[in-house]
Scaffold this motif. Structure first.
Motif, PDB file in Angstrom:
ATOM      1  N   ASP A  47       3.708  -4.090   8.490  1.00  0.00           N
ATOM      2  CA  ASP A  47       5.000  -3.410   8.331  1.00  0.00           C
ATOM      3  C   ASP A  47       4.712  -1.988   7.873  1.00  0.00           C
ATOM      4  OD1 ASP A  47       6.734  -5.343   9.159  1.00  0.00           O
ATOM      5  OD2 ASP A  47       7.143  -6.144   7.171  1.00  0.00           O
ATOM      6  N   ASP A  48       4.680  -1.072   8.830  1.00  0.00           N
ATOM      7  CA  ASP A  48       4.336   0.306   8.495  1.00  0.00           C
ATOM      8  C   ASP A  48       5.596   1.145   8.296  1.00  0.00           C
ATOM      9  OD1 ASP A  48       5.088   0.186  11.171  1.00  0.00           O
ATOM     10  OD2 ASP A  48       3.724   1.781  11.798  1.00  0.00           O
ATOM     11  N   LYS A 101       0.840  -1.189   0.000  1.00  0.00           N
ATOM     12  CA  LYS A 101       0.000   0.000   0.000  1.00  0.00           C
ATOM     13  C   LYS A 101       0.883   1.250   0.000  1.00  0.00           C
ATOM     14  CE  LYS A 101      -3.711  -2.493   0.217  1.00  0.00           C
ATOM     15  NZ  LYS A 101      -4.553  -2.656  -1.005  1.00  0.00           N
ATOM     16  N   HIS A 102       0.857   1.975  -1.104  1.00  0.00           N
ATOM     17  CA  HIS A 102       1.708   3.157  -1.255  1.00  0.00           C
ATOM     18  C   HIS A 102       0.867   4.429  -1.203  1.00  0.00           C
ATOM     19  CE1 HIS A 102       3.887   6.301  -3.580  1.00  0.00           C
ATOM     20  NE2 HIS A 102       4.923   5.811  -2.931  1.00  0.00           N
ATOM     21  N   ARG A 103       1.271   5.326  -0.304  1.00  0.00           N
ATOM     22  CA  ARG A 103       0.672   6.662  -0.221  1.00  0.00           C
ATOM     23  C   ARG A 103       1.825   7.658  -0.144  1.00  0.00           C
ATOM     24  NH1 ARG A 103      -2.801   4.130  -1.723  1.00  0.00           N
ATOM     25  NH2 ARG A 103      -4.858   3.658  -0.830  1.00  0.00           N
ATOM     26  N   GLU A 104       1.910   8.557  -1.118  1.00  0.00           N
ATOM     27  CA  GLU A 104       3.027   9.497  -1.178  1.00  0.00           C
ATOM     28  C   GLU A 104       3.030  10.439   0.029  1.00  0.00           C
ATOM     29  OE1 GLU A 104       6.504  10.315  -2.608  1.00  0.00           O
ATOM     30  OE2 GLU A 104       5.190   9.166  -3.940  1.00  0.00           O
ATOM     31  N   ALA A 105       1.827  10.837   0.459  1.00  0.00           N
ATOM     32  CA  ALA A 105       1.724  11.745   1.604  1.00  0.00           C
ATOM     33  C   ALA A 105       1.816  10.951   2.910  1.00  0.00           C
ATOM     34  CB  ALA A 105       0.408  12.510   1.550  1.00  0.00           C
ATOM     35  N   SER A 140       2.959  -0.911   4.304  1.00  0.00           N
ATOM     36  CA  SER A 140       2.355   0.400   4.041  1.00  0.00           C
ATOM     37  C   SER A 140       3.368   1.510   4.276  1.00  0.00           C
ATOM     38  CB  SER A 140       1.141   0.621   4.961  1.00  0.00           C
ATOM     39  OG  SER A 140       0.627   1.930   4.812  1.00  0.00           O
ATOM     40  N   THR A 141       3.308   2.530   3.431  1.00  0.00           N
ATOM     41  CA  THR A 141       4.160   3.699   3.623  1.00  0.00           C
ATOM     42  C   THR A 141       3.646   4.575   4.760  1.00  0.00           C
ATOM     43  OG1 THR A 141       2.906   4.868   1.919  1.00  0.00           O
ATOM     44  CG2 THR A 141       4.916   3.737   1.218  1.00  0.00           C
ATOM     45  N   PRO A 157      -1.343   8.594   9.043  1.00  0.00           N
ATOM     46  CA  PRO A 157      -1.636   7.368   9.787  1.00  0.00           C
ATOM     47  C   PRO A 157      -2.387   6.347   8.932  1.00  0.00           C
ATOM     48  CG  PRO A 157      -3.217   9.068  10.376  1.00  0.00           C
ATOM     49  CD  PRO A 157      -2.239   9.707   9.434  1.00  0.00           C
ATOM     50  N   LEU A 158      -2.101   5.091   9.174  1.00  0.00           N
ATOM     51  CA  LEU A 158      -2.857   3.991   8.571  1.00  0.00           C
ATOM     52  C   LEU A 158      -4.131   3.835   9.392  1.00  0.00           C
ATOM     53  CD1 LEU A 158      -2.731   1.717   6.424  1.00  0.00           C
ATOM     54  CD2 LEU A 158      -1.626   0.288   8.157  1.00  0.00           C
ATOM     55  N   SER A 159      -5.275   3.833   8.732  1.00  0.00           N
ATOM     56  CA  SER A 159      -6.562   3.840   9.429  1.00  0.00           C
ATOM     57  C   SER A 159      -7.074   2.430   9.686  1.00  0.00           C
ATOM     58  CB  SER A 159      -7.598   4.614   8.604  1.00  0.00           C
ATOM     59  OG  SER A 159      -8.896   4.468   9.154  1.00  0.00           O
ATOM     60  N   GLU A 160      -7.605   2.206  10.889  1.00  0.00           N
ATOM     61  CA  GLU A 160      -8.168   0.895  11.210  1.00  0.00           C
ATOM     62  C   GLU A 160      -9.567   0.727  10.626  1.00  0.00           C
ATOM     63  OE1 GLU A 160      -8.345   0.393  15.447  1.00  0.00           O
ATOM     64  OE2 GLU A 160      -9.884   1.930  15.714  1.00  0.00           O
ATOM     65  N   THR A 161     -10.136   1.782  10.051  1.00  0.00           N
ATOM     66  CA  THR A 161     -11.430   1.669   9.377  1.00  0.00           C
ATOM     67  C   THR A 161     -11.296   1.868   7.864  1.00  0.00           C
ATOM     68  OG1 THR A 161     -11.904   4.034   9.673  1.00  0.00           O
ATOM     69  CG2 THR A 161     -12.667   2.539  11.407  1.00  0.00           C
ATOM     70  N   GLY A 162     -10.081   2.073   7.379  1.00  0.00           N
ATOM     71  CA  GLY A 162      -9.869   2.428   5.981  1.00  0.00           C
ATOM     72  C   GLY A 162      -9.804   1.246   5.029  1.00  0.00           C
ATOM     73  N   LYS A 163      -9.836   1.578   3.741  1.00  0.00           N
ATOM     74  CA  LYS A 163      -9.847   0.558   2.689  1.00  0.00           C
ATOM     75  C   LYS A 163      -8.531  -0.200   2.593  1.00  0.00           C
ATOM     76  CE  LYS A 163     -13.234   2.976  -0.221  1.00  0.00           C
ATOM     77  NZ  LYS A 163     -13.458   3.612  -1.539  1.00  0.00           N
ATOM     78  N   ASP A 164      -7.406   0.452   2.864  1.00  0.00           N
ATOM     79  CA  ASP A 164      -6.115  -0.228   2.722  1.00  0.00           C
ATOM     80  C   ASP A 164      -6.060  -1.498   3.556  1.00  0.00           C
ATOM     81  OD1 ASP A 164      -5.225   1.647   0.958  1.00  0.00           O
ATOM     82  OD2 ASP A 164      -3.648   2.469   2.229  1.00  0.00           O
ATOM     83  N   PHE A 165      -6.556  -1.409   4.783  1.00  0.00           N
ATOM     84  CA  PHE A 165      -6.514  -2.600   5.638  1.00  0.00           C
ATOM     85  C   PHE A 165      -7.637  -3.581   5.313  1.00  0.00           C
ATOM     86  CE2 PHE A 165      -7.763  -5.063   9.338  1.00  0.00           C
ATOM     87  CZ  PHE A 165      -6.570  -5.704   9.610  1.00  0.00           C
ATOM     88  N   TRP A 166      -8.871  -3.105   5.258  1.00  0.00           N
ATOM     89  CA  TRP A 166      -9.997  -4.040   5.126  1.00  0.00           C
ATOM     90  C   TRP A 166     -10.071  -4.696   3.751  1.00  0.00           C
ATOM     91  CZ3 TRP A 166     -12.035  -6.262   9.066  1.00  0.00           C
ATOM     92  CH2 TRP A 166     -11.981  -5.631  10.305  1.00  0.00           C
TER      93      TRP A 166
END
Length: 219
Positions: A162-163, A52-56, A96-97, A59-68
């Motif tokens: 691995d954040d 999961k790459h995010r240039e900006a 994740s970045t 925080p990695l969200s526990e409700t977000g699409k990247d994880f779920w």
């Protein structure tokens, strides 16, 4: 397109790191997961990796699409594998970045002494059951809760977060450093070899050979 290029470069970096210790390691992409590392049989994945790459930064969200969506992908992949009883679960790794905040279930799923699967699972189930949660992850959360309690425990036990991974612009330099490594050769060993290579023979009063160029490890 950036996401796919990131997957490719991350796969090369991971392969370079592992090949020093396992020359027979094999990698596969975009079949069961973004990146897969295979057992020696060349067919069975020992690790499924979501990139999961995010240039900006953020925080990695526990409700977000990247994880779920990673959860949904892993559930589908494990159904496809149909592993027989007694077969070990592959490692399920989210790279994740972004960073996992301490007050989320993501943080205790990181590797290290603070890893706490029980704590993470309890919070994951709480988030997954929340009817007021984001609509964009509702199906993925429902898919997780449709598993039995034992299946959810087994799934979460296999997950590693691995954040803070390198962003796209930093991967080239990370890969170059990894490929420049010289396993089994110590700094002293290289220094001694260079000294021996450039020492003048006894009685030779001619000009000395120029010293060798040092690698980044010698600097």
């Amino acid at each position: 397109m950036t996401g796919y290029l990131y997957q490719c470069e991350l796969a090369l970096l991971e392969l370079a790191r592992r090949s020093w210790h396992d020359a027979a390691i094999e990698v596969r992409m975009e079949l069961l997961d973004d990146i897969e590392f295979l057992d020696p049989d060349g067919r069975t994945p020992r690790e499924l990796l979501q990139a999961k790459h995010r240039e900006a930064a953020g925080p990695l969200s526990e409700t977000g699409k990247d994880f779920w969506r990673s959860i949904a992908s892993w559930i589908d992949a494990l159904k496809t594998l149909s592993a027989p009883a007694g077969t070990s679960m592959p490692l399920l790794r989210l790279v994740s970045t972004q960073t996992a905040p301490e007050n989320t279930f993501l943080h205790p799923l990181r590797p290290g002494a603070d890893r706490d699967v029980g704590k993470a699972l309890a919070r994951m189930e709480e988030v997954a059951r929340d009817e007021d949660g984001p609509e964009g992850t509702a199906k993925d959360r429902a898919l997780f809760m449709a598993l039995t309690r034992a299946q959810r425990q087994q799934l979460v036990n296999a997950i590693t977060i691995d954040d803070g991974a390198p962003v796209m612009s930093d991967l080239d330099s990370s890969l170059a450093k990894e490929l420049a490594r010289h396993p089994g050769r110590t700094r002293a060993g290289r220094h001694g070899a260079d000294q021996g290579r450039h020492r003048r023979p006894a009685g030779d009063h001619g000009p000395a050979a120029p010293p060798g160029r040092r690698s980044e490890d010698d600097a």
